[in-house]
Design a protein around this motif. Structure first.
Motif, PDB file in Angstrom:
ATOM      1  N   ARG A 182       0.832  -1.207   0.000  1.00  0.00           N
ATOM      2  CA  ARG A 182       0.000   0.000   0.000  1.00  0.00           C
ATOM      3  C   ARG A 182       0.869   1.261   0.000  1.00  0.00           C
ATOM      4  NH1 ARG A 182      -1.199   4.223  -0.014  1.00  0.00           N
ATOM      5  NH2 ARG A 182      -3.034   5.366   0.702  1.00  0.00           N
ATOM      6  N   ASP A 183       2.060   1.167   0.541  1.00  0.00           N
ATOM      7  CA  ASP A 183       2.943   2.326   0.640  1.00  0.00           C
ATOM      8  C   ASP A 183       3.796   2.545  -0.611  1.00  0.00           C
ATOM      9  OD1 ASP A 183       1.976   2.855   3.161  1.00  0.00           O
ATOM     10  OD2 ASP A 183       3.573   1.756   4.188  1.00  0.00           O
ATOM     11  N   LEU A 184       3.516   1.791  -1.671  1.00  0.00           N
ATOM     12  CA  LEU A 184       4.269   1.981  -2.904  1.00  0.00           C
ATOM     13  C   LEU A 184       3.790   3.201  -3.689  1.00  0.00           C
ATOM     14  CD1 LEU A 184       4.563  -1.715  -4.160  1.00  0.00           C
ATOM     15  CD2 LEU A 184       6.296  -0.341  -2.989  1.00  0.00           C
ATOM     16  N   PHE A 185       2.679   3.801  -3.269  1.00  0.00           N
ATOM     17  CA  PHE A 185       2.166   4.987  -3.961  1.00  0.00           C
ATOM     18  C   PHE A 185       1.548   5.926  -2.941  1.00  0.00           C
ATOM     19  CE2 PHE A 185      -1.451   2.205  -3.586  1.00  0.00           C
ATOM     20  CZ  PHE A 185      -2.497   3.057  -3.273  1.00  0.00           C
ATOM     21  N   TRP A 186       1.297   7.155  -3.360  1.00  0.00           N
ATOM     22  CA  TRP A 186       0.617   8.133  -2.524  1.00  0.00           C
ATOM     23  C   TRP A 186      -0.087   9.133  -3.429  1.00  0.00           C
ATOM     24  CZ3 TRP A 186       5.844   7.888  -3.253  1.00  0.00           C
ATOM     25  CH2 TRP A 186       6.459   9.015  -3.814  1.00  0.00           C
ATOM     26  N   TYR A 187      -0.757  10.092  -2.805  1.00  0.00           N
ATOM     27  CA  TYR A 187      -1.599  11.040  -3.541  1.00  0.00           C
ATOM     28  C   TYR A 187      -0.979  12.438  -3.553  1.00  0.00           C
ATOM     29  CZ  TYR A 187      -4.944   7.329  -2.454  1.00  0.00           C
ATOM     30  OH  TYR A 187      -5.565   6.112  -2.315  1.00  0.00           O
ATOM     31  N   ALA A 188      -1.340  13.204  -4.577  1.00  0.00           N
ATOM     32  CA  ALA A 188      -0.951  14.609  -4.661  1.00  0.00           C
ATOM     33  C   ALA A 188      -2.065  15.355  -5.376  1.00  0.00           C
ATOM     34  CB  ALA A 188       0.372  14.765  -5.401  1.00  0.00           C
ATOM     35  N   GLU A 189      -2.063  16.683  -5.212  1.00  0.00           N
ATOM     36  CA  GLU A 189      -3.156  17.477  -5.764  1.00  0.00           C
ATOM     37  C   GLU A 189      -2.697  18.599  -6.686  1.00  0.00           C
ATOM     38  OE1 GLU A 189      -6.188  16.488  -5.355  1.00  0.00           O
ATOM     39  OE2 GLU A 189      -5.717  14.957  -3.844  1.00  0.00           O
ATOM     40  N   SER A 190      -1.430  18.942  -6.684  1.00  0.00           N
ATOM     41  CA  SER A 190      -0.964  20.061  -7.505  1.00  0.00           C
ATOM     42  C   SER A 190       0.323  19.690  -8.222  1.00  0.00           C
ATOM     43  CB  SER A 190      -0.721  21.300  -6.648  1.00  0.00           C
ATOM     44  OG  SER A 190       0.428  21.139  -5.827  1.00  0.00           O
ATOM     45  N   ALA A 191       0.626  20.457  -9.266  1.00  0.00           N
ATOM     46  CA  ALA A 191       1.834  20.199 -10.054  1.00  0.00           C
ATOM     47  C   ALA A 191       3.086  20.357  -9.201  1.00  0.00           C
ATOM     48  CB  ALA A 191       1.883  21.149 -11.245  1.00  0.00           C
ATOM     49  N   GLN A 192       3.146  21.404  -8.415  1.00  0.00           N
ATOM     50  CA  GLN A 192       4.340  21.625  -7.597  1.00  0.00           C
ATOM     51  C   GLN A 192       4.488  20.538  -6.542  1.00  0.00           C
ATOM     52  OE1 GLN A 192       6.603  24.219  -8.314  1.00  0.00           O
ATOM     53  NE2 GLN A 192       7.850  22.874  -7.012  1.00  0.00           N
ATOM     54  N   GLU A 193       3.371  20.100  -5.960  1.00  0.00           N
ATOM     55  CA  GLU A 193       3.443  19.031  -4.966  1.00  0.00           C
ATOM     56  C   GLU A 193       3.991  17.753  -5.586  1.00  0.00           C
ATOM     57  OE1 GLU A 193       0.577  16.615  -1.768  1.00  0.00           O
ATOM     58  OE2 GLU A 193      -0.329  17.892  -3.310  1.00  0.00           O
ATOM     59  N   ILE A 194       3.560  17.440  -6.791  1.00  0.00           N
ATOM     60  CA  ILE A 194       4.069  16.239  -7.480  1.00  0.00           C
ATOM     61  C   ILE A 194       5.587  16.321  -7.626  1.00  0.00           C
ATOM     62  CG2 ILE A 194       4.018  14.878  -9.606  1.00  0.00           C
ATOM     63  CD1 ILE A 194       1.189  16.143 -10.094  1.00  0.00           C
ATOM     64  N   TRP A 195       6.069  17.448  -8.139  1.00  0.00           N
ATOM     65  CA  TRP A 195       7.497  17.617  -8.381  1.00  0.00           C
ATOM     66  C   TRP A 195       8.293  17.590  -7.078  1.00  0.00           C
ATOM     67  CZ3 TRP A 195      10.988  16.790 -11.736  1.00  0.00           C
ATOM     68  CH2 TRP A 195      12.208  17.469 -11.744  1.00  0.00           C
ATOM     69  N   ASP A 196       7.786  18.273  -6.058  1.00  0.00           N
ATOM     70  CA  ASP A 196       8.468  18.285  -4.763  1.00  0.00           C
ATOM     71  C   ASP A 196       8.524  16.880  -4.165  1.00  0.00           C
ATOM     72  OD1 ASP A 196       8.820  21.000  -4.989  1.00  0.00           O
ATOM     73  OD2 ASP A 196       7.145  21.524  -3.658  1.00  0.00           O
TER      74      ASP A 196
END
Length: 323
Positions: free
Chosen positions: A286-300
């Motif tokens: 389950r910890d092989l992925f996670w969620y993000a909501e914005s472009a900058q958050e994805i990159w960070d």
């Protein structure tokens, strides 16, 4: 006649020309057999006389599948290497998720149609679906912004880190578009389907490839992948997501960040917590992925993951190898 070498020894032969042509360089003349010229033309026009690598009918035969598989892999691999493409951020998402202004226009058109036929259930259903797609059109802009971020960072990494998508419309178009707007090269891996399809216009022309086999296309998605960013989508998006998670789970590839954009969508489309509770996957899976909501958050998040892993984002040149 060429002048002899002063040493009396023969000069090197010309690479392509002869002084006297060989007998087979001319067909049997009609003066010797009046039927000969027509017979020779018939032989040379026969399908089996075509040289093997130019005989598409032969290459398309079932027994030539192994050769086609090799070509499907090798063409893209050779040209990606020649273009210096070492690392990629793979972006997937729905082809039906378009620009907000376009989906807004589609909603308006269906609202007008419903006003003319308020009892039409098909129009009502299409309007409800289109409204939901319009709500998800924000992901087009997030993917576009993310493509710009990666595209702008490409120059910091020696033009070696590129956005790779399936080359289609929707979210994939948005990611390619953002990278294109940043002045970066961007890759599209199209697939041949029974119906005609077109690449989105923002893929770098020399980096747009069309595959015959899904399996070889998937291989090229992951060979250079440094992260998988997955936006809301359908069967194709789920296919790429689950294949990547399986390869990481089994350690057939080195782990990479897998980021699902839009937690609300993904928690309903894919209930990993339920799978843990049912015992069919482990909590670590389950910890092989996670969620993000914005472009900058994805990159960070991608950069932070590599910092925690003690690995450089771009690393040494060359494709990611199986462990």
């Amino acid at each position: 006649m060429p002048r002899p070498d002063p040493s009396g020894k023969p000069l090197p032969a010309h690479e392509t020309q002869r002084q006297i042509e060989l007998p087979e360089c001319a067909p049997k003349p009609g003066a010797e057999d009046r039927d000969a010229p027509a017979l020779v033309r018939r032989i040379m026009a026969a399908p089996n006389y075509v040289i093997a690598d130019e005989d598409t009918d032969f290459l398309n035969r079932d027994e030539m599948r192994s050769t086609r598989l090799q070509l499907d892999y090798q063409k893209a691999e050779t040209l990606l290497q020649e273009n210096g493409i070492a690392h990629s951020i793979v972006v997937f998402g729905g082809t039906r998720i378009g620009e907000p202004r376009h989906t807004e226009a589609q909603v308006a058109a269906l609202e007008a149609a419903q006003a003319q036929a308020p009892e039409d259930r098909d129009i009502a259903r299409r309007l409800a679906v289109t409204r939901r797609l319009h709500d998800k059109s924000r992901y087009y802009e997030i993917a576009r912004a993310f493509g710009r971020i990666v595209g702008a960072a490409e120059g910091c990494h020696g033009n070696r880190l590129v956005v790779v998508t399936g080359g289609g419309p929707g979210v994939m178009e948005a990611a390619n578009r953002g990278a294109h707007e940043a002045g970066a090269r961007t890759v599209g891996l199209n697939i041949t389907l029974p119906h005609e399809q077109f690449p989105n216009p923002y893929v770098t022309p020399e980096l747009c490839f069309r595959f015959r086999y899904f399996a070889l296309r998937k291989l090229h998605f992951l060979l250079r992948a440094r992260a998988l960013v997955v936006f809301p989508g359908g069967f194709g998006t789920l296919d790429e997501l689950f294949e990547t998670l399986t390869l990481i789970q089994t350690r057939k590839i080195r782990p990479v960040p897998v980021i699902l954009v839009g937690e609300r969508y993904w928690r309903r489309a894919f209930d990993a917590d339920f799978l843990v509770e049912e015992g069919v996957i482990e909590p670590e899976d389950r910890d092989l992925f996670w969620y993000a909501e914005s472009a900058q958050e994805i990159w960070d998040d991608i950069r932070a993951w590599y910092d925690k892993a003690g690995r450089p984002l771009t690393g040494p040149p060359g494709p990611m190898q199986e462990p």
